[in-house]
Scaffold this motif. Structure first.
Motif, PDB file in Angstrom:
ATOM      1  N   ASN A 135      53.749  67.629  64.475  1.00 33.63           N
ATOM      2  CA  ASN A 135      53.472  67.694  63.043  1.00 33.63           C
ATOM      3  C   ASN A 135      52.885  69.031  62.611  1.00 33.63           C
ATOM      4  OD1 ASN A 135      53.957  64.943  61.522  1.00 33.63           O
ATOM      5  ND2 ASN A 135      53.292  64.425  63.594  1.00 33.63           N
ATOM      6  N   THR A 178      65.235  69.776  61.007  1.00 31.39           N
ATOM      7  CA  THR A 178      65.648  68.721  61.933  1.00 31.39           C
ATOM      8  C   THR A 178      64.863  68.869  63.229  1.00 31.39           C
ATOM      9  OG1 THR A 178      67.901  68.499  61.070  1.00 31.39           O
ATOM     10  CG2 THR A 178      67.549  67.821  63.338  1.00 31.39           C
ATOM     11  N   HIS A 189      67.282  56.866  65.103  1.00 32.21           N
ATOM     12  CA  HIS A 189      67.094  55.417  65.214  1.00 32.21           C
ATOM     13  C   HIS A 189      68.279  54.715  65.881  1.00 32.21           C
ATOM     14  CE1 HIS A 189      63.246  55.522  63.242  1.00 32.21           C
ATOM     15  NE2 HIS A 189      63.757  56.261  62.266  1.00 32.21           N
ATOM     16  N   ARG A 218      58.826  56.629  70.022  1.00 24.79           N
ATOM     17  CA  ARG A 218      58.619  55.892  68.776  1.00 24.79           C
ATOM     18  C   ARG A 218      57.296  56.312  68.123  1.00 24.79           C
ATOM     19  NH1 ARG A 218      63.103  53.620  66.548  1.00 24.79           N
ATOM     20  NH2 ARG A 218      64.170  52.136  67.913  1.00 24.79           N
ATOM     21  N   LYS A 248      56.992  58.225  64.448  1.00 27.29           N
ATOM     22  CA  LYS A 248      56.544  57.369  63.347  1.00 27.29           C
ATOM     23  C   LYS A 248      55.873  58.118  62.198  1.00 27.29           C
ATOM     24  CE  LYS A 248      53.948  53.119  62.388  1.00 27.29           C
ATOM     25  NZ  LYS A 248      53.130  52.025  62.977  1.00 27.29           N
ATOM     26  N   GLY A 299      57.401  62.830  58.320  1.00 33.05           N
ATOM     27  CA  GLY A 299      57.810  62.547  56.939  1.00 33.05           C
ATOM     28  C   GLY A 299      59.282  62.226  56.805  1.00 33.05           C
ATOM     29  N   TRP A 300      59.613  61.488  55.767  1.00 31.22           N
ATOM     30  CA  TRP A 300      60.991  61.063  55.513  1.00 31.22           C
ATOM     31  C   TRP A 300      61.917  62.229  55.249  1.00 31.22           C
ATOM     32  CZ3 TRP A 300      63.085  62.681  50.972  1.00 31.22           C
ATOM     33  CH2 TRP A 300      62.186  63.095  49.973  1.00 31.22           C
ATOM     34  N   ASP A 301      61.357  63.381  54.839  1.00 25.25           N
ATOM     35  CA  ASP A 301      62.198  64.534  54.517  1.00 25.25           C
ATOM     36  C   ASP A 301      62.618  65.324  55.749  1.00 25.25           C
ATOM     37  OD1 ASP A 301      59.475  65.128  54.831  1.00 25.25           O
ATOM     38  OD2 ASP A 301      59.643  66.992  53.700  1.00 25.25           O
ATOM     39  N   THR A 347      64.725  65.358  59.237  1.00 20.98           N
ATOM     40  CA  THR A 347      65.793  64.672  59.966  1.00 20.98           C
ATOM     41  C   THR A 347      65.432  64.599  61.445  1.00 20.98           C
ATOM     42  OG1 THR A 347      67.463  65.455  58.418  1.00 20.98           O
ATOM     43  CG2 THR A 347      68.243  64.708  60.567  1.00 20.98           C
TER      44      THR A 347
END
Length: 377
Positions: free
Chosen positions: A147, A162, A222, A247, A251, A254-256, A258
């Motif tokens: 991160n 990505t 996923h 995993r 987790k 962020g969703w942005d 890939t």
């Protein structure tokens, strides 16, 4: 006959950075390092060259034939120019900072030079910027490293990121346990998995054919994880901890961002162990960074856990990242020095006339000082 080298010619794979790219480079590096510093990573500045045996011996992947070498005229020992700064951070951690409390967080930035380039990256000298967290293999440390790498790139203005995860020691773990391989088969299996060649893999042996599901377990994170979990179920949960680790690392991302998975990727991860990741950005060919967990070799031969990431920002700089158009103010002869000093404090960059003939616009100034006030050209 001695050939005369043109005065401006540089060795193949080496180049100058000129204005404004040189400043953009420094600005981008500063943004990355300021971001990692905000997470407690402290800057170190190792030298450009070290004794060859010291540099090559710290990380398992370093090879003497990969180094640009010279003989030190003082000690008469072989020196090597660093091809990677991570090895130097390992040396510092294992020696001069050996007694510093762990976990130890260090950051760095500077040029590295490779003996040979490749077709994808023809430059031999590159910038390397990164951070290392030393003294832990914990999931919390892995989450932090991934991160912080993402945050550092975002601070530099990079979008479309990505993260491609891998499990560098997965083949070794499977070959030594639930999916045994003969010693001479392991490298063959690795090579065919890297090539994603199912036919060649199956042709090695029945034992090698058992690794075919790993080719399918690559792609978007996923769906690939589901296929890896299906293989794990067939193996009686032999890689439970690795799956749980991936995993947990993925987790909080962020969703942005890939996420992808290639569990057997080894290229560039020769010294990583339980997890690794490559960083890609939309619009760029090849990776712009890489990271993961690895071992630092101490002087007594023991190992210390570590993990980190390195970014190679040259393609970003070439694409204009870090560039800004500063306000350059031309100061004519006999200008008010106190007013000029105040404008510099306000953020202006001033260019002072040395002769009456100088043209501020030709000197790439955006404004000129008219009395007390800047005027645009």
């Amino acid at each position: 006959m001695t050939m005369t080298i043109p005065s401006g010619l540089l060795p193949e794979g080496l180049s100058d950075r000129l204005p404004p790219q040189a400043e953009a480079s420094a600005r981008l590096v500063r943004r990355v390092l300021d971001t990692v510093a905000s997470h407690g990573y402290e800057r170190v500045m190792p030298p450009l060259a070290e004794f060859e045996e010291t540099l090559a011996g710290r990380l398992k992947s370093m090879r003497a034939q990969d180094l640009v070498r010279a003989v030190d005229p003082v000690s008469q020992r072989s020196l090597a120019l660093r091809p990677d700064m991570t090895a130097q951070i390992g040396r510092i951690a294992a020696t001069r900072l050996a007694s510093t409390p762990r976990p130890l967080r260090l950051s760095y930035g500077g040029p590295v030079i490779r003996l040979r380039a490749n077709q994808l990256r023809p430059e031999r000298e590159r910038l390397q910027v990164g951070a290392e967290l030393i003294g832990s293999y914990s999931l919390a440390a892995a989450v932090e490293i991934v991160n912080v790498a993402i945050e550092a790139l975002q601070a530099a203005g990079v979008t479309g990121i990505t993260i491609d995860f891998t499990l560098p020691d997965l083949i070794d773990a499977l070959a030594a346990g639930p999916l045994p391989l003969a010693p001479d088969e392991i490298e063959l299996v690795r090579a065919e998995l890297d090539a994603k060649d199912a036919g060649a893999l199956a042709a090695i042996s029945p034992a090698a054919a058992a690794y075919l599901p790993l080719i399918e377990a690559a792609g978007p994170f996923h769906p690939a994880m589901e296929k890896l979990e299906a293989l794990n179920a067939q193996l009686g949960g032999a890689i439970d901890s690795r799956i749980a680790g991936l995993r947990a690392i993925a987790k909080p991302i962020g969703w942005d961002i890939t996420l992808t998975l290639d569990p057997t990727e080894r290229h560039g991860f020769e010294y990583q162990n339980w997890f690794g990741f490559s960083i890609f950005a939309e619009g760029f060919t090849g990776e712009i960074g890489r990271g993961g967990s690895y071992a630092i070799i101490r002087a007594d031969g023991s190992e210390e856990p570590a993990m980190g990431f390195s970014l190679y920002p040259d393609p970003l700089i070439d694409a204009g990242f870090g560039a800004e158009q500063p306000n350059r103010l031309f100061l004519p002869l006999h200008h008010d020095e106190s007013r000029a000093a105040q404008l510099r404090r306000d953020g202006w960059r001033t260019v002072t006339a040395l002769t009456p003939q100088e043209n501020g616009e030709a000197l790439r100034c955006t404004h000129w000082l008219d009395g007390d006030e800047p005027r645009p050209y």
